[in-house]
Write a protein that holds these residues in place. Structure first.
Motif, PDB file in Angstrom:
ATOM      1  N   PRO A 209       0.806  -1.230   0.000  1.00 35.05           N
ATOM      2  CA  PRO A 209       0.000   0.000   0.000  1.00 35.05           C
ATOM      3  C   PRO A 209       0.837   1.278   0.000  1.00 35.05           C
ATOM      4  CG  PRO A 209      -0.855  -1.585   1.591  1.00 35.05           C
ATOM      5  CD  PRO A 209       0.455  -2.124   1.112  1.00 35.05           C
ATOM      6  N   ALA A 210       1.995   1.250   0.658  1.00 35.44           N
ATOM      7  CA  ALA A 210       2.812   2.453   0.735  1.00 35.44           C
ATOM      8  C   ALA A 210       3.401   2.847  -0.607  1.00 35.44           C
ATOM      9  CB  ALA A 210       3.936   2.257   1.762  1.00 35.44           C
ATOM     10  N   LYS A 211       3.478   1.904  -1.540  1.00 35.19           N
ATOM     11  CA  LYS A 211       4.098   2.166  -2.837  1.00 35.19           C
ATOM     12  C   LYS A 211       3.085   2.457  -3.945  1.00 35.19           C
ATOM     13  CE  LYS A 211       8.453   1.452  -1.723  1.00 35.19           C
ATOM     14  NZ  LYS A 211       9.514   2.483  -1.911  1.00 35.19           N
ATOM     15  N   VAL A 212       1.813   2.552  -3.600  1.00 32.92           N
ATOM     16  CA  VAL A 212       0.795   2.805  -4.615  1.00 32.92           C
ATOM     17  C   VAL A 212       1.001   4.182  -5.231  1.00 32.92           C
ATOM     18  CG1 VAL A 212      -1.664   3.163  -5.029  1.00 32.92           C
ATOM     19  CG2 VAL A 212      -0.906   1.272  -3.585  1.00 32.92           C
ATOM     20  N   LYS A 213       1.079   4.234  -6.541  1.00 35.74           N
ATOM     21  CA  LYS A 213       1.143   5.496  -7.280  1.00 35.74           C
ATOM     22  C   LYS A 213      -0.250   5.790  -7.818  1.00 35.74           C
ATOM     23  CE  LYS A 213       5.972   4.771  -8.621  1.00 35.74           C
ATOM     24  NZ  LYS A 213       6.932   4.608  -9.739  1.00 35.74           N
ATOM     25  N   TRP A 214      -0.766   6.937  -7.454  1.00 39.72           N
ATOM     26  CA  TRP A 214      -2.176   7.221  -7.710  1.00 39.72           C
ATOM     27  C   TRP A 214      -2.440   7.745  -9.115  1.00 39.72           C
ATOM     28  CZ3 TRP A 214      -5.764   5.252  -4.759  1.00 39.72           C
ATOM     29  CH2 TRP A 214      -5.439   4.896  -3.448  1.00 39.72           C
ATOM     30  N   ARG A 215      -1.385   8.104  -9.845  1.00 43.08           N
ATOM     31  CA  ARG A 215      -1.629   8.591 -11.204  1.00 43.08           C
ATOM     32  C   ARG A 215      -2.281   7.528 -12.094  1.00 43.08           C
ATOM     33  NH1 ARG A 215       2.891  10.276 -15.823  1.00 43.08           N
ATOM     34  NH2 ARG A 215       1.379  10.437 -17.546  1.00 43.08           N
ATOM     35  N   PRO A 216      -1.713   6.312 -12.222  1.00 38.11           N
ATOM     36  CA  PRO A 216      -2.388   5.315 -13.066  1.00 38.11           C
ATOM     37  C   PRO A 216      -3.748   4.908 -12.520  1.00 38.11           C
ATOM     38  CG  PRO A 216      -0.539   4.325 -11.897  1.00 38.11           C
ATOM     39  CD  PRO A 216      -0.423   5.792 -11.704  1.00 38.11           C
ATOM     40  N   VAL A 217      -3.895   4.899 -11.195  1.00 34.35           N
ATOM     41  CA  VAL A 217      -5.189   4.536 -10.609  1.00 34.35           C
ATOM     42  C   VAL A 217      -6.236   5.579 -10.968  1.00 34.35           C
ATOM     43  CG1 VAL A 217      -6.423   4.084  -8.458  1.00 34.35           C
ATOM     44  CG2 VAL A 217      -4.066   3.278  -8.734  1.00 34.35           C
ATOM     45  N   PHE A 218      -5.905   6.850 -10.757  1.00 36.87           N
ATOM     46  CA  PHE A 218      -6.878   7.917 -11.016  1.00 36.87           C
ATOM     47  C   PHE A 218      -7.232   7.999 -12.494  1.00 36.87           C
ATOM     48  CE2 PHE A 218      -7.736  12.238 -12.429  1.00 36.87           C
ATOM     49  CZ  PHE A 218      -8.824  12.562 -11.639  1.00 36.87           C
ATOM     50  N   TRP A 219      -6.209   8.044 -13.355  1.00 41.98           N
ATOM     51  CA  TRP A 219      -6.483   8.230 -14.777  1.00 41.98           C
ATOM     52  C   TRP A 219      -7.102   6.978 -15.395  1.00 41.98           C
ATOM     53  CZ3 TRP A 219      -7.098  12.684 -16.776  1.00 41.98           C
ATOM     54  CH2 TRP A 219      -6.394  13.782 -16.305  1.00 41.98           C
ATOM     55  N   GLY A 220      -6.831   5.814 -14.829  1.00 38.96           N
ATOM     56  CA  GLY A 220      -7.502   4.610 -15.321  1.00 38.96           C
ATOM     57  C   GLY A 220      -8.999   4.684 -15.091  1.00 38.96           C
ATOM     58  N   PHE A 221      -9.389   5.051 -13.879  1.00 40.54           N
ATOM     59  CA  PHE A 221     -10.816   5.192 -13.578  1.00 40.54           C
ATOM     60  C   PHE A 221     -11.417   6.387 -14.304  1.00 40.54           C
ATOM     61  CE2 PHE A 221      -9.730   2.971  -9.397  1.00 40.54           C
ATOM     62  CZ  PHE A 221     -10.109   1.733  -9.906  1.00 40.54           C
ATOM     63  N   ALA A 222     -10.639   7.466 -14.446  1.00 39.98           N
ATOM     64  CA  ALA A 222     -11.156   8.646 -15.143  1.00 39.98           C
ATOM     65  C   ALA A 222     -11.443   8.342 -16.610  1.00 39.98           C
ATOM     66  CB  ALA A 222     -10.164   9.804 -15.018  1.00 39.98           C
ATOM     67  N   LEU A 223     -10.510   7.645 -17.274  1.00 40.89           N
ATOM     68  CA  LEU A 223     -10.744   7.271 -18.672  1.00 40.89           C
ATOM     69  C   LEU A 223     -11.929   6.330 -18.798  1.00 40.89           C
ATOM     70  CD1 LEU A 223      -7.144   6.718 -20.083  1.00 40.89           C
ATOM     71  CD2 LEU A 223      -8.698   8.591 -20.592  1.00 40.89           C
ATOM     72  N   GLN A 224     -12.026   5.393 -17.870  1.00 41.82           N
ATOM     73  CA  GLN A 224     -13.165   4.484 -17.882  1.00 41.82           C
ATOM     74  C   GLN A 224     -14.474   5.270 -17.782  1.00 41.82           C
ATOM     75  OE1 GLN A 224     -13.667   2.130 -14.348  1.00 41.82           O
ATOM     76  NE2 GLN A 224     -14.524   0.393 -15.465  1.00 41.82           N
ATOM     77  N   TYR A 225     -14.502   6.250 -16.885  1.00 40.36           N
ATOM     78  CA  TYR A 225     -15.701   7.064 -16.701  1.00 40.36           C
ATOM     79  C   TYR A 225     -15.988   7.910 -17.942  1.00 40.36           C
ATOM     80  CZ  TYR A 225     -18.902  10.505 -14.762  1.00 40.36           C
ATOM     81  OH  TYR A 225     -19.977  11.315 -14.550  1.00 40.36           O
ATOM     82  N   ILE A 226     -14.926   8.493 -18.534  1.00 34.97           N
ATOM     83  CA  ILE A 226     -15.122   9.352 -19.711  1.00 34.97           C
ATOM     84  C   ILE A 226     -15.646   8.541 -20.888  1.00 34.97           C
ATOM     85  CG2 ILE A 226     -13.909  10.780 -21.409  1.00 34.97           C
ATOM     86  CD1 ILE A 226     -12.068  11.684 -19.101  1.00 34.97           C
ATOM     87  N   PHE A 227     -15.073   7.348 -21.101  1.00 39.35           N
ATOM     88  CA  PHE A 227     -15.580   6.484 -22.171  1.00 39.35           C
ATOM     89  C   PHE A 227     -17.058   6.180 -21.956  1.00 39.35           C
ATOM     90  CE2 PHE A 227     -11.098   4.559 -22.844  1.00 39.35           C
ATOM     91  CZ  PHE A 227     -10.788   5.606 -23.694  1.00 39.35           C
TER      92      PHE A 227
END
Length: 628
Positions: A209-227
Motif C-alpha cells: 500500500p505504501a508504494k501505490v502510485k495514484w496517477r495510473p489509478v486515477f487516470w484509469g478510472f477517469a478514462l473508464q468514466y469518460i468512455f
C-alpha cells in the motif's frame, strides 16, 4: 606443365566465349550484388549460370533470360518507387470511386458508413505519412544537456501540472455526476459507494500500500468514466456505438454462409443448434483477425491505443500495448504482441498483463455472445472501458516497486504468414483449438454444474430444504456485489447468480443464462402490450406464466438497467478455469518467468473480476432510459 597449359586454354576459351570465368566466387558475387540491388534476396533473384547452362540458353531462352535479369535489376533499383506508384494509383482510384458514390447517393446508412470509414482511413494514412516523414526529427522537448537546477524545476513543474489536472478532472466529473446523474437518478448513487468500496478494499489488501502510485489509478478510472460518459450519457455517443454494434452483428452474420454450406440450413437457421450457429462465428472472426494481423492493421490500432494509455496513465509501453490488445483479442493472443518484452518485465507489469487478460473478452467470443442476443454495443463498450480499468486496479493491487526498462513500441510481434491466403488458412486452423475449447468447456461445466445441483438438492432434502442449488447459493453470496453495482433491488439475486456462474464456471454459461432473461423480457413486453390485466399473467416462484399464449418464462425477467449492468459485469475471462489456460499460455511464451506467473495469477484473476465489477458500477452510475 600439362595442367598449366590446360588452365591457359580454358582461360582463353572463357574470355572468347563469355568474357569471364564462371567460378564459384563470381557466382556468389553476382548473387550478392542482385540481393543488394533489390534489398531482398528472396524476390527477383536470378541465379548465375555455369558454362553448360548458358550454352543451352540460346535463341528464345537466352532472350527470356536477359529480359528476366533486366527486370530483376530494374525492380531491385526502383522497387520502392514502383510500389509507391502502385499504391498511389489505387488511392486515386478509390477516391474517384468515393467521389462518385457520394455524388450518386448521399444520406442513407450505406453512404454514411462509407464516409465514416473513409475519414478514419484518411486520418490513419496521414498519421502514418507524418510519422514516416518526421521520424525522430520532431522532438517535443530539447534533449540537450540540462543543469541539475533546470531538470529539478522541470520535474517539479510536471508534478504540479499533473496534480492540477487530476484535481480539475475530478471536480469536473464530480460536478457532472451531481448535476446530470444524481438529480435525475438519485438511486444511481449506490454505484458511487461501490466504486469507493472496491478502491478502499484493494488499497488495504494491496501488495504494498505504501508504494501505490495514484496517477495510473486515477487516470484509469477517469478514462473508464469518460468512455462511459460519451457512450451511455450522450445520445450521439449511444447512437454511434449502437450503429457500430449493428455493423458488428451484420458482419458476424456472414459466418452463416460457411455454416449453412457445411451443416445445412435446417441445423443453422431453423433450429439454431449451438454448435452449428455459434461456433462458426468464432472461426470467422479468428480468420478475419489473422488477416488484419498479417496486413499490419491490428498492430497499428493497438499501437496507437497503447501509446494513448501509456501517455495518460504513465504505465510502461509493454503493459499499455497489452491492455489495448485485449480490447480486440483474447488473453493468450494479446501477449504475443509484446513477447519481446516479457522476459524483462517486472512483477507488477506481469500482473498488469494478466489482469488485462482476465478483465476483457476476445473479439471471437464476442460474436458468440451477440448470437445469444446480448447487445453488441454494450459488449464493445465494456471491452473498451475495461482496458484502463484493468491497468488502474492492477496498479492498485500490485504497485510498481522495481525499475522498469524503457521499451520501443515498434518491437511488437509480427505475423509469420507470407501472404493473405496463408493468413486465412492459419487463422482458421488456429481457431480449431478455440472452438474445441469452447465446446468441451461448455459441455464439461454444464455436466459438473448439473451434478453439483443434484448433489446439493439431495443434501437439502435430507434437512427439509427444497431447491438448494449452486445458483441459489451464489445469489446470496454475491448479492452485495450486485447491489453495489447499482442493480435494481428485485434483480440483485438474479444478477448475483450470474456473477457466481461466471466466476466459478465461465462467462460463456453466464451469458447463456443472461440471454434467457433478455429474451424473456422481450417476450413479456410484447405480451403485455396486448394483455396486461392482473389476470393475464402471474408469477409462479421465479417463473412468469403467460396464460393466453400458454407460455412459461423460466426464471422470470429483470429490468433493462439490470441487464446492462450484468452485461458489463460479466464481460471478462476472470474465472478459475481461465487461470490454468492463461498460466499455460504465458508460461509457454516466457518459461523463465513461470514461477513469478504462478505467484500472481490468483491475485490477477481477482483483480480482473473486480475490474469487470467496476465497469458494471460505471454502467449503473451513468445508466439512462433513452434508446434502450
Amino acid at each position: 606443365m600439362n595442367s598449366e597449359h590446360t588452365s591457359v586454354e580454358m582461360k582463353d576459351q572463357g574470355e572468347i566465349n563469355h568474357g569471364y570465368i564462371p567460378t564459384e566466387t563470381n557466382a556468389k558475387e553476382q548473387n550478392h550484388d542482385l540481393k543488394k540491388s533489390n534489398g531482398d534476396g528472396n524476390k527477383f533473384q536470378i541465379e548465375p549460370m555455369d558454362n553448360e547452362e548458358e550454352e543451352n540458353y540460346t535463341g528464345c531462352p537466352g532472350v527470356a533470360y536477359k529480359i528476366q535479369t533486366g527486370v530483376a535489376i530494374a525492380v531491385g533499383k526502383h522497387g520502392s518507387r514502383i510500389k509507391q506508384a502502385v499504391k498511389l494509383l489505387f488511392l486515386v482510384l478509390y477516391f474517384v470511386y468515393f467521389g462518385y458514390a457520394m455524388y450518386y447517393e448521399f444520406g442513407d446508412e450505406g453512404s454514411i458508413r462509407l464516409l465514416v470509414c473513409t475519414i478514419i482511413g484518411v486520418v490513419l494514412l496521414l498519421i502514418h505519412i507524418f510519422n514516416r516523414l518526421c521520424g525522430s526529427k520532431i522532438k517535443l522537448f530539447d534533449s540537450g544537456e540540462k543543469s541539475f537546477a533546470t531538470e529539478r524545476r522541470h520535474r517539479k513543474m510536471k508534478r504540479y501540472t499533473g496534480r492540477f489536472l487530476m484535481v480539475a478532472v475530478f471536480l469536473g466529473l464530480a460536478a457532472y455526476i451531481i448535476y446530470d446523474v444524481l438529480i435525475d437518478y438519485p438511486q444511481n448513487a449506490v454505484s458511487i459507494a461501490g466504486l469507493a468500496l472496491y478502491i478502499i478494499i484493494f488499497y488495504i489488501f494491496s501488495k504494498n500500500p505504501a508504494k501505490v502510485k495514484w496517477r495510473p489509478v486515477f487516470w484509469g478510472f477517469a478514462l473508464q468514466y469518460i468512455f462511459a460518459l460519451v457512450i451511455l450519457r450522450t445520445e450521439w455517443g449511444y447512437q454511434a456505438f449502437q450503429w457500430l454494434g449493428d455493423r458488428v452483428t451484420e458482419f458476424l452474420n456472414y459466418s452463416n454462409a460457411g455454416a449453412v454450406f457445411v451443416f445445412g440450413d435446417v441445423l443453422v437457421n431453423t433450429y439454431g443448434v449451438f454448435a452449428f450457429r455459434v461456433l462458426p462465428v468464432v472461426v470467422f472472426f479468428y480468420t478475419v483477425t489473422s488477416v488484419l494481423y498479417y496486413l499490419g492493421v491490428m498492430q497499428v490500432i493497438v499501437k496507437k491505443m497503447g501509446m494513448f494509455l501509456s501517455f495518460c496513465l504513465g504505465t510502461s509501453p509493454a503493459e499499455s500495448l497489452n491492455a489495448a490488445g485485449n480490447i480486440f483479442v483474447g488473453m493468450t493472443e494479446a501477449p504475443l504482441m509484446i513477447q519481446p518484452f516479457l522476459e524483462n518485465m517486472t512483477k507488477s507489469e506481469l500482473h498488469a498483463v494478466m489482469t488485462g487478460g482476465f478483465a476483457t473478452i476476445a473479439g471471437s467470443v464476442l460474436g458468440a455472445y451477440v448470437n445469444f442476443g446480448v447487445p453488441a454495443n454494450h459488449l464493445i463498450t465494456a471491452s473498451v472501458m475495461s482496458a484502463p480499468a484493468a491497468l488502474a486496479i492492477s496498479k492498485l493491487a500490485y504497485p510498481e516497486t522495481e525499475r522498469t526498462k524503457s521499451e520501443d513500441m515498434d518491437r511488437m510481434g509480427k505475423s509469420k504468414d507470407r501472404n493473405v491466403i496463408e493468413a486465412i488458412s492459419s487463422g482458421a486452423g488456429n481457431s480449431v483449438k478455440v472452438v474445441a475449447a469452447i465446446a468441451v468447456n461448455v459441455m464439461a461445466f454444464l455436466c459438473v454444474l448439473e451434478f453439483v445441483n443434484m448433489t446439493l438438492d439431495w443434501f437439502g432434502d435430507r434437512v427439509g430444504v427444497d431447491g438448494l442449488s449452486f445458483q441459489l447459493i451464489c445469489s446470496y453470496v454475491f448479492y452485495p456485489i450486485a447491489f453495489f453495482m447499482g442493480t435494481d433491488v428485485p434483480d440483485c439475486r438474479k444478477v448475483a447468480e450470474l456473477v457466481g456462474i461466471k466466476t466459478f464456471t465461465n462467462e460463456f454459461l453466464a451469458y447463456k443464462e443472461l440471454s434467457i432473461l433478455i429474451a424473456n423480457r422481450k417476450n413479456f413486453t410484447q405480451y403485455t402490450a396486448v394483455w396486461n390485466a392482473s389476470s393475464d399473467w402471474f408469477y409462479q416462484g421465479d417463473d412468469i406464466i403467460l396464460q393466453h399464449v400458454n407460455q412459461t418464462l423460466k426464471k422470470g425477467i429483470i429490468s433493462d438497467k439490470s441487464e446492462v449492468i450484468a452485461t458489463y459485469a460479466l464481460c471478462g475471462f476472470s474465472n478459475f478455469g481461465s487461470m490454468g489456460i492463461f498460466l499455460g499460455g504465458m508460461s509457454a511464451l516466457v518459461p523463465s518467468r513461470r514461477g513469478d506467473l504462478s505467484q500472481i495469477v490468483l491475485r490477477a484473476m481477482i483483480a480482473g473480476n473486480v475490474a469487470c465489477f467496476l465497469t458494471g458500477c460505471i454502467a449503473g452510475l451513468l445508466y439512462k432510459d433513452y434508446g434502450t
